[in-house]
Motif scaffolding. Structure first.
Motif, PDB file in Angstrom:
ATOM      1  N   UNK A 279       0.465  -1.047   0.028  1.00  0.00           N
ATOM      2  CA  UNK A 279       0.148  -0.366   0.652  1.00  0.00           C
ATOM      3  C   UNK A 279       0.659   1.432  -0.334  1.00  0.00           C
ATOM      4  N   UNK A 280       2.258   0.914   0.565  1.00  0.00           N
ATOM      5  CA  UNK A 280       2.379   2.546   0.483  1.00  0.00           C
ATOM      6  C   UNK A 280       3.781   2.329  -0.521  1.00  0.00           C
ATOM      7  N   UNK A 281       3.544   1.498  -0.934  1.00  0.00           N
ATOM      8  CA  UNK A 281       4.183   1.695  -2.332  1.00  0.00           C
ATOM      9  C   UNK A 281       2.817   2.190  -3.689  1.00  0.00           C
ATOM     10  N   UNK A 282       2.001   2.052  -3.303  1.00  0.00           N
ATOM     11  CA  UNK A 282       1.086   2.590  -4.024  1.00  0.00           C
ATOM     12  C   UNK A 282       0.734   1.333  -5.319  1.00  0.00           C
ATOM     13  N   UNK A 283       0.460   0.039  -4.806  1.00  0.00           N
ATOM     14  CA  UNK A 283       0.632  -0.693  -4.991  1.00  0.00           C
ATOM     15  C   UNK A 283      -0.892  -1.440  -4.989  1.00  0.00           C
ATOM     16  N   UNK A 284      -2.148  -1.479  -5.086  1.00  0.00           N
ATOM     17  CA  UNK A 284      -3.509  -2.441  -4.977  1.00  0.00           C
ATOM     18  C   UNK A 284      -3.872  -3.586  -6.097  1.00  0.00           C
ATOM     19  N   UNK A 285      -4.103  -4.681  -4.552  1.00  0.00           N
ATOM     20  CA  UNK A 285      -3.681  -6.212  -4.710  1.00  0.00           C
ATOM     21  C   UNK A 285      -4.855  -6.913  -4.727  1.00  0.00           C
ATOM     22  N   UNK A 286      -5.503  -7.521  -5.247  1.00  0.00           N
ATOM     23  CA  UNK A 286      -6.077  -8.121  -5.044  1.00  0.00           C
ATOM     24  C   UNK A 286      -6.766  -9.099  -3.168  1.00  0.00           C
ATOM     25  N   UNK A 287      -7.058 -10.113  -2.636  1.00  0.00           N
ATOM     26  CA  UNK A 287      -6.891 -10.786  -1.588  1.00  0.00           C
ATOM     27  C   UNK A 287      -6.900 -12.031  -2.486  1.00  0.00           C
ATOM     28  N   UNK A 288      -7.784 -12.471  -3.681  1.00  0.00           N
ATOM     29  CA  UNK A 288      -7.324 -13.516  -4.827  1.00  0.00           C
ATOM     30  C   UNK A 288      -5.488 -13.637  -5.226  1.00  0.00           C
ATOM     31  N   UNK A 289      -5.187 -12.689  -5.300  1.00  0.00           N
ATOM     32  CA  UNK A 289      -3.635 -12.227  -5.925  1.00  0.00           C
ATOM     33  C   UNK A 289      -2.833 -12.270  -4.598  1.00  0.00           C
ATOM     34  N   UNK A 290      -3.403 -11.943  -3.652  1.00  0.00           N
ATOM     35  CA  UNK A 290      -2.235 -11.432  -2.486  1.00  0.00           C
ATOM     36  C   UNK A 290      -1.950 -13.692  -2.448  1.00  0.00           C
ATOM     37  N   UNK A 291      -3.203 -13.749  -1.989  1.00  0.00           N
ATOM     38  CA  UNK A 291      -3.588 -15.555  -1.437  1.00  0.00           C
ATOM     39  C   UNK A 291      -3.058 -16.344  -2.162  1.00  0.00           C
ATOM     40  N   UNK A 292      -2.553 -16.046  -3.574  1.00  0.00           N
ATOM     41  CA  UNK A 292      -1.560 -17.001  -4.653  1.00  0.00           C
ATOM     42  C   UNK A 292      -0.282 -16.658  -4.483  1.00  0.00           C
TER      43      UNK A 292
END
Length: 459
Positions: A279-292
């Protein structure tokens, strides 16, 4: 004794008598606490309170209007409601909710089964069940609208990201902070070894702790080094998992805080730190992507969503709107998404604190009109401008994304872990991981047109 509420099983049936809502004997009545019960069951209550959470019902049951949004989903005829305060504003708000409810229409054929609803679907169901006549219901509706808007802007940002660069940008941001992620299997073992060394309250120097973990890992992961494990320990240090005791002319001692001496608690704090860095780096990642990315499967998306929700702040939504505006400036905005900026900013300005003042009817009307525009804009974008195909393969919940070849198989000709190994044994497994990474997930194309012309929000 409160009745146990149904956990997203069927939102088109009364959770007490289990009869499907209709326009006759089982009219759906939504209470201020957002629980919906048929009128017949409400009249049978021993006390005038919600049977699920015991919230007092301040309005006469016969005066509470029928939830027309739910009635239209079951195909029942919808009649007008009785007179209420500020009738004109109420009617505009009611129509907005009913129009939003149409996005759930295709799943009503399955009796509204909600066990596997996507986050967007759940937020819509929450809004549909808000009772606008009561003050508590209006407050919940406003917060539900804000949540829908926040999820919408996140989805739009995800649509404009390059999935091939996403993981590279994430790990670059983690390394820039002196930390490291070693892959799902190796990272999990490293964390469990840190816990093994410190779970009894022991205090060790960083050097001794790192050396212990490396020696234990070498048998399974020959690539483990003091530098890489030191970066994992640094990640936990950034997450404030250690109590550090400084010693004169000696290395500081690190002791695991008592609340993190269970793997689940330690892992959650570890995951939260990585998400915070993103988040600090300005990245938006979905829960599905995080899980992967963090676990190599899709089974932990609810866990990741809960962490994301906890890290969200009042300013996060407004910042996301600004980030989307910058992205649209770079792309030329062929879908004219910039027209959503004003309603998104209206939703971002809502105070999501449960103790916030109750909205006026004028404010509620403006919020519902804004969320209707925003959700419709997302639907239009997905249908007409989404580059990711709705036909792309969807990973199975238990599948593993294997991003490197198994060292044991390559060096020894066999792997003792067999099918449970988290590394690839064939080129096909490796290519499958890259295919999933490059094509994206089906969740980013969750808005599809059904045969009957309605737009669905599918998992």
């Amino acid at each position: 004794m409160p009745v146990q509420a149904a956990q997203w099983t069927e939102f088109l049936s009364c959770p007490i008598c289990y009869n499907e809502f209709d326009a006759c004997s089982h009219k759906p009545i939504s209470l201020g606490c957002s629980h919906t019960v048929c009128k017949t069951c409400l009249h049978k209550l021993h006390r005038k309170a919600c049977p699920f959470d015991q919230t007092a019902i301040s309005t006469d049951i016969d005066v509470l209007p029928v939830n027309c949004a739910l009635l239209q989903l079951v195909g029942a005829p919808v009649s007008g409601v009785g007179s209420v305060e500020d009738t004109r504003h109420y009617e505009v708000c009611r129509i907005c909710v009913e129009e939003l409810a149409l996005y759930l229409k295709p799943i009503s054929g399955g009796k509204g089964e909600c066990d596997n609803l996507s986050p967007m679907q759940r937020k819509l169901v929450t809004l549909v069940n808000c009772q606008l006549v009561e003050e508590e219901g209006r407050m919940r509706a406003v917060r539900a609208c804000r949540s829908l808007g926040e999820r919408t802007v996140t989805e739009l940002i995800l649509q404009h990201q390059n999935p091939q660069q996403l993981s590279a940008n994430l790990w670059a941001a983690v390394r820039a902070r002196g930390c490291q992620f070693l892959g799902p299997a190796m990272q999990e073992d490293a964390l469990k070894l840190v816990l093994l060394a410190l779970e009894d309250g022991s205090a060790l120097s960083r050097k001794v702790l790192v050396l212990f973990v490396v020696q234990k890992l070498e048998a399974r992961f020959p690539q483990a080094s003091k530098t890489s494990i030191g970066h994992v320990v640094q990640l936990l240090y950034r997450a404030s998992c250690f109590k550090v005791t400084k010693r004169d002319e000696d290395s500081s001692l690190m002791q695991l805080k008592e609340e993190f001496r269970m793997y689940e608690a330690l892992r959650r704090e570890h995951d939260a730190q990585i998400i915070h860095i993103a988040m600090e780096a300005g990245l938006r990642i979905s829960p599905e992507q995080w899980s992967s990315l963090l676990y190599g499967d899709l089974m932990h998306k609810s866990h990741m969503q809960s962490i994301i929700d906890k890290l969200q702040s009042q300013e996060s939504f407004a910042k996301s709107v600004q980030e989307l505006t910058i992205i649209l400036q770079r792309t030329g905005d062929p879908a004219n998404l910039n027209s959503l900026r004003a309603p998104l900013e209206r939703l971002a300005g809502i105070d999501h604190n449960p103790d916030a003042a109750s909205p006026s009817w004028t404010e509620l009307e403006s919020v519902l009109l804004a969320v209707k525009v925003v959700v419709h804009g997302l639907v239009e974008f997905i249908q007409n401008f989404c580059k990711k195909s709705n036909e792309s393969p969807q990973a199975q919940p238990n599948s593993k994304y294997k991003t490197s070849m198994c060292r044991d198989l390559r060096q020894q000709g066999g792997c003792p872990r067999g099918a449970s190994c988290t590394f690839a044994h064939t080129q096909e497994e490796l290519e499958k991981a890259w295919t999933c990474d490059c094509q994206g997930y089906k969740f980013v194309a969750f808005l599809q047109k059904s045969d009957n012309g309605f737009v669905s929000i599918a998992k």
